[in-house]
Write a protein that holds these residues in place. Structure first.
Motif, PDB file in Angstrom:
ATOM      1  N   GLN A 205      -5.922  -0.785   8.537  1.00 45.40           N
ATOM      2  CA  GLN A 205      -4.908   0.189   8.145  1.00 45.40           C
ATOM      3  C   GLN A 205      -3.612   0.044   8.947  1.00 45.40           C
ATOM      4  OE1 GLN A 205      -5.321   2.197   5.537  1.00 45.40           O
ATOM      5  NE2 GLN A 205      -7.356   1.331   5.212  1.00 45.40           N
ATOM      6  N   HIS A 206      -3.694  -0.624  10.077  1.00 43.15           N
ATOM      7  CA  HIS A 206      -2.534  -0.754  10.953  1.00 43.15           C
ATOM      8  C   HIS A 206      -1.569  -1.849  10.502  1.00 43.15           C
ATOM      9  CE1 HIS A 206      -5.400  -3.823  12.223  1.00 43.15           C
ATOM     10  NE2 HIS A 206      -4.395  -4.463  12.801  1.00 43.15           N
ATOM     11  N   LYS A 207      -1.890  -2.573   9.436  1.00 51.28           N
ATOM     12  CA  LYS A 207      -1.082  -3.733   9.050  1.00 51.28           C
ATOM     13  C   LYS A 207      -0.093  -3.429   7.920  1.00 51.28           C
ATOM     14  CE  LYS A 207      -2.813  -7.796   9.007  1.00 51.28           C
ATOM     15  NZ  LYS A 207      -3.626  -8.998   8.719  1.00 51.28           N
ATOM     16  N   ARG A 208       0.332  -2.180   7.799  1.00 52.15           N
ATOM     17  CA  ARG A 208       1.219  -1.839   6.699  1.00 52.15           C
ATOM     18  C   ARG A 208       2.547  -2.585   6.789  1.00 52.15           C
ATOM     19  NH1 ARG A 208       1.237   2.348  10.269  1.00 52.15           N
ATOM     20  NH2 ARG A 208       3.247   3.189  10.959  1.00 52.15           N
ATOM     21  N   HIS A 209       3.021  -2.832   8.008  1.00 48.79           N
ATOM     22  CA  HIS A 209       4.278  -3.574   8.144  1.00 48.79           C
ATOM     23  C   HIS A 209       4.086  -5.041   7.734  1.00 48.79           C
ATOM     24  CE1 HIS A 209       6.288  -0.193   9.914  1.00 48.79           C
ATOM     25  NE2 HIS A 209       5.466  -0.146  10.947  1.00 48.79           N
ATOM     26  N   ALA A 210       2.929  -5.595   8.052  1.00 50.49           N
ATOM     27  CA  ALA A 210       2.631  -6.971   7.640  1.00 50.49           C
ATOM     28  C   ALA A 210       2.544  -7.055   6.120  1.00 50.49           C
ATOM     29  CB  ALA A 210       1.333  -7.443   8.280  1.00 50.49           C
ATOM     30  N   HIS A 211       1.958  -6.063   5.502  1.00 51.81           N
ATOM     31  CA  HIS A 211       1.860  -6.060   4.036  1.00 51.81           C
ATOM     32  C   HIS A 211       3.246  -5.949   3.411  1.00 51.81           C
ATOM     33  CE1 HIS A 211      -2.429  -4.306   4.698  1.00 51.81           C
ATOM     34  NE2 HIS A 211      -2.421  -5.620   4.799  1.00 51.81           N
ATOM     35  N   ALA A 212       4.105  -5.136   4.001  1.00 56.26           N
ATOM     36  CA  ALA A 212       5.476  -5.010   3.490  1.00 56.26           C
ATOM     37  C   ALA A 212       6.215  -6.337   3.615  1.00 56.26           C
ATOM     38  CB  ALA A 212       6.219  -3.911   4.240  1.00 56.26           C
ATOM     39  N   THR A 213       5.964  -7.046   4.717  1.00 56.31           N
ATOM     40  CA  THR A 213       6.598  -8.352   4.901  1.00 56.31           C
ATOM     41  C   THR A 213       6.069  -9.352   3.891  1.00 56.31           C
ATOM     42  OG1 THR A 213       6.890  -7.925   7.264  1.00 56.31           O
ATOM     43  CG2 THR A 213       7.010 -10.213   6.546  1.00 56.31           C
ATOM     44  N   ALA A 214       4.784  -9.277   3.584  1.00 54.82           N
ATOM     45  CA  ALA A 214       4.205 -10.161   2.569  1.00 54.82           C
ATOM     46  C   ALA A 214       4.871  -9.916   1.212  1.00 54.82           C
ATOM     47  CB  ALA A 214       2.705  -9.952   2.471  1.00 54.82           C
ATOM     48  N   ASP A 215       5.176  -8.648   0.917  1.00 56.41           N
ATOM     49  CA  ASP A 215       5.882  -8.336  -0.330  1.00 56.41           C
ATOM     50  C   ASP A 215       7.277  -8.961  -0.336  1.00 56.41           C
ATOM     51  OD1 ASP A 215       3.705  -6.874  -1.175  1.00 56.41           O
ATOM     52  OD2 ASP A 215       4.532  -4.939  -0.537  1.00 56.41           O
ATOM     53  N   ARG A 216       7.959  -8.873   0.798  1.00 56.58           N
ATOM     54  CA  ARG A 216       9.301  -9.470   0.885  1.00 56.58           C
ATOM     55  C   ARG A 216       9.225 -10.993   0.768  1.00 56.58           C
ATOM     56  NH1 ARG A 216       9.500  -5.569   5.213  1.00 56.58           N
ATOM     57  NH2 ARG A 216      10.702  -3.731   4.560  1.00 56.58           N
ATOM     58  N   LEU A 217       8.185 -11.570   1.358  1.00 52.95           N
ATOM     59  CA  LEU A 217       7.996 -13.018   1.252  1.00 52.95           C
ATOM     60  C   LEU A 217       7.771 -13.421  -0.196  1.00 52.95           C
ATOM     61  CD1 LEU A 217       7.576 -15.815   2.519  1.00 52.95           C
ATOM     62  CD2 LEU A 217       5.178 -15.200   2.899  1.00 52.95           C
ATOM     63  N   ALA A 218       6.968 -12.646  -0.918  1.00 54.03           N
ATOM     64  CA  ALA A 218       6.718 -12.941  -2.330  1.00 54.03           C
ATOM     65  C   ALA A 218       8.017 -12.907  -3.120  1.00 54.03           C
ATOM     66  CB  ALA A 218       5.715 -11.940  -2.900  1.00 54.03           C
ATOM     67  N   THR A 219       8.858 -11.935  -2.824  1.00 51.09           N
ATOM     68  CA  THR A 219      10.153 -11.849  -3.501  1.00 51.09           C
ATOM     69  C   THR A 219      11.033 -13.039  -3.140  1.00 51.09           C
ATOM     70  OG1 THR A 219      10.089  -9.425  -3.561  1.00 51.09           O
ATOM     71  CG2 THR A 219      12.247 -10.466  -3.737  1.00 51.09           C
ATOM     72  N   ALA A 220      11.028 -13.402  -1.872  1.00 55.14           N
ATOM     73  CA  ALA A 220      11.884 -14.492  -1.400  1.00 55.14           C
ATOM     74  C   ALA A 220      11.517 -15.826  -2.041  1.00 55.14           C
ATOM     75  CB  ALA A 220      11.798 -14.598   0.117  1.00 55.14           C
ATOM     76  N   VAL A 221      10.225 -16.066  -2.274  1.00 55.20           N
ATOM     77  CA  VAL A 221       9.798 -17.337  -2.869  1.00 55.20           C
ATOM     78  C   VAL A 221       9.644 -17.223  -4.380  1.00 55.20           C
ATOM     79  CG1 VAL A 221       8.637 -18.047  -0.748  1.00 55.20           C
ATOM     80  CG2 VAL A 221       7.324 -16.861  -2.524  1.00 55.20           C
ATOM     81  N   ALA A 222      10.042 -16.066  -4.934  1.00 54.21           N
ATOM     82  CA  ALA A 222       9.955 -15.824  -6.379  1.00 54.21           C
ATOM     83  C   ALA A 222       8.536 -16.072  -6.891  1.00 54.21           C
ATOM     84  CB  ALA A 222      10.964 -16.690  -7.127  1.00 54.21           C
ATOM     85  N   LEU A 223       7.572 -15.468  -6.227  1.00 50.24           N
ATOM     86  CA  LEU A 223       6.167 -15.667  -6.586  1.00 50.24           C
ATOM     87  C   LEU A 223       5.878 -15.115  -7.978  1.00 50.24           C
ATOM     88  CD1 LEU A 223       3.311 -16.537  -5.676  1.00 50.24           C
ATOM     89  CD2 LEU A 223       2.988 -14.194  -4.829  1.00 50.24           C
ATOM     90  N   ASP A 224       5.304 -15.934  -8.825  1.00 49.43           N
ATOM     91  CA  ASP A 224       4.919 -15.528 -10.179  1.00 49.43           C
ATOM     92  C   ASP A 224       3.407 -15.658 -10.299  1.00 49.43           C
ATOM     93  OD1 ASP A 224       4.597 -14.968 -12.842  1.00 49.43           O
ATOM     94  OD2 ASP A 224       5.612 -16.775 -13.581  1.00 49.43           O
ATOM     95  N   MET A 225       2.705 -14.550 -10.147  1.00 49.01           N
ATOM     96  CA  MET A 225       1.247 -14.593 -10.159  1.00 49.01           C
ATOM     97  C   MET A 225       0.668 -14.849 -11.545  1.00 49.01           C
ATOM     98  SD  MET A 225      -0.179 -14.533  -7.269  1.00 49.01           S
ATOM     99  CE  MET A 225      -1.847 -14.257  -7.860  1.00 49.01           C
TER     100      MET A 225
END
Length: 316
Positions: A205-225
């Motif tokens: 539960q303490h990794k919310r900032h890491a998860h937010a960064t993962a979201d920003r990384l996905a946006t930065a690399v234009a991830l298309d799942m």
């Protein structure tokens, strides 16, 4: 002097010659031929000596410890641990300053540290940067993930680099330094990518900032799942509630499509949802990628209108 046969003392002379006897030292002169000058003893050769040890050429007493140190130095004794720590601390500081002023060399150094630990067993001791890449295993979190096209593509890329690597990690620096800039960047990107961890685990539960960064990384690399995941019975619909299945169909195709399968039992509903959503590009919110701000700003009005459609890719 000896005793004769009747026990009387008998003295015989002439065994020691007068010239064999050591002369008594004169006043101010020692038995070793040294003389005293202002409290400092000097031997016959003019060298300074002392009763409790030797003296240096300035008349300073050389302690037994100093003598041992000199003897050790003569034997090739290495520098002391404390001196080595002192000197290498200064060298480390200077290297930090110098490397921070040379981005191209910093890229090589970081790539070397990552590659040494990514491709070599025991490579953690072969680099000078305290960077520790960690690559979480995903097999235990998603059944069959190793057999996906994405997993195969990543494994092939890794194998391609591994085939080019020198056998000895000691030669790795020269190998990386000899690559052209584009190749260094590609190797760096591959090694860095191995450390990505966007897992959401219930006990972290303490990794919310890491998860937010993962979201920003996905946006930065234009991830298309949509290129890597499809909603099927096995992957999604068979593992959620009926209400969640209907929400997905309604979001992607509208209320009418959801009502058509609303009366079905869970297995039949899941099968129907898989067929209905095939090719729509629908993703559960957790797999959606937020559009970059610059892209949203450049969109035409009609393009922004499409973003309002139920199945558009959006952030959670």
């Amino acid at each position: 002097m000896v005793l004769n046969h009747d026990g009387e003392a008998r003295i015989e002379r002439g065994f020691i010659r007068a010239e064999d006897e050591a002369p008594e030292p004169e006043e101010g002169e020692s038995a070793d031929g040294g003389t005293g000058i202002d409290g400092v003893r000097v031997n016959a050769d003019g060298e300074i000596i002392g009763e409790d040890g030797e003296y240096d050429e300035d008349g300073n007493h050389i302690s037994a410890l100093d003598a041992e140190d000199e003897e050790a130095e003569e034997d090739g004794k290495p520098l002391s641990d404390s001196l080595i720590r002192d000197l290498t601390a200064h060298r480390t500081l200077a290297l930090r300053l110098a490397l921070g002023e040379q981005p191209d060399m910093a890229l090589i150094a970081v790539t070397h540290a990552l590659a040494a630990q990514t491709f070599y067993r025991g490579g953690g001791d072969a680099h000078a940067l305290e960077i520790r890449p960690i690559s979480a295993s995903l097999g235990g979190h998603a059944d069959g993930i190793e057999d996906t096209a994405a997993a195969k593509a990543l494994a092939d890329r890794h194998a391609g680099w591994a085939a080019d690597m020198p056998r000895d990690v000691a030669d790795l620096w020269g190998f990386i330094a000899g690559l052209d800039h584009a190749s260094v960047m590609a190797l760096f990107a591959h090694c860095a990518a191995q450390t990505v961890n966007a897992l959401k685990l219930p006990w972290e539960q303490h990794k919310r900032h890491a998860h937010a960064t993962a979201d920003r990384l996905a946006t930065a690399v234009a991830l298309d799942m949509t290129a890597h995941w499809t909603p099927t019975v096995r992957a999604y619909f068979g593992r959620v509630t009926k209400a969640q299945i209907l929400d997905a169909v309604r979001e992607a195709l509208g209320d009418e499509a959801a009502e058509q399968i609303a009366d079905k039992k869970k297995p039949e509903m899941a099968e129907a949802a898989e067929q209905l959503l095939a090719g729509t590009g629908w993703l559960p919110p957790i797999l959606r990628t937020e559009r970059p701000a610059w892209l949203a700003a450049d969109e035409q009005p009609e393009a922004r209108a499409m973003e309002d459609e139920p199945f558009a890719v959006a952030a959670e």
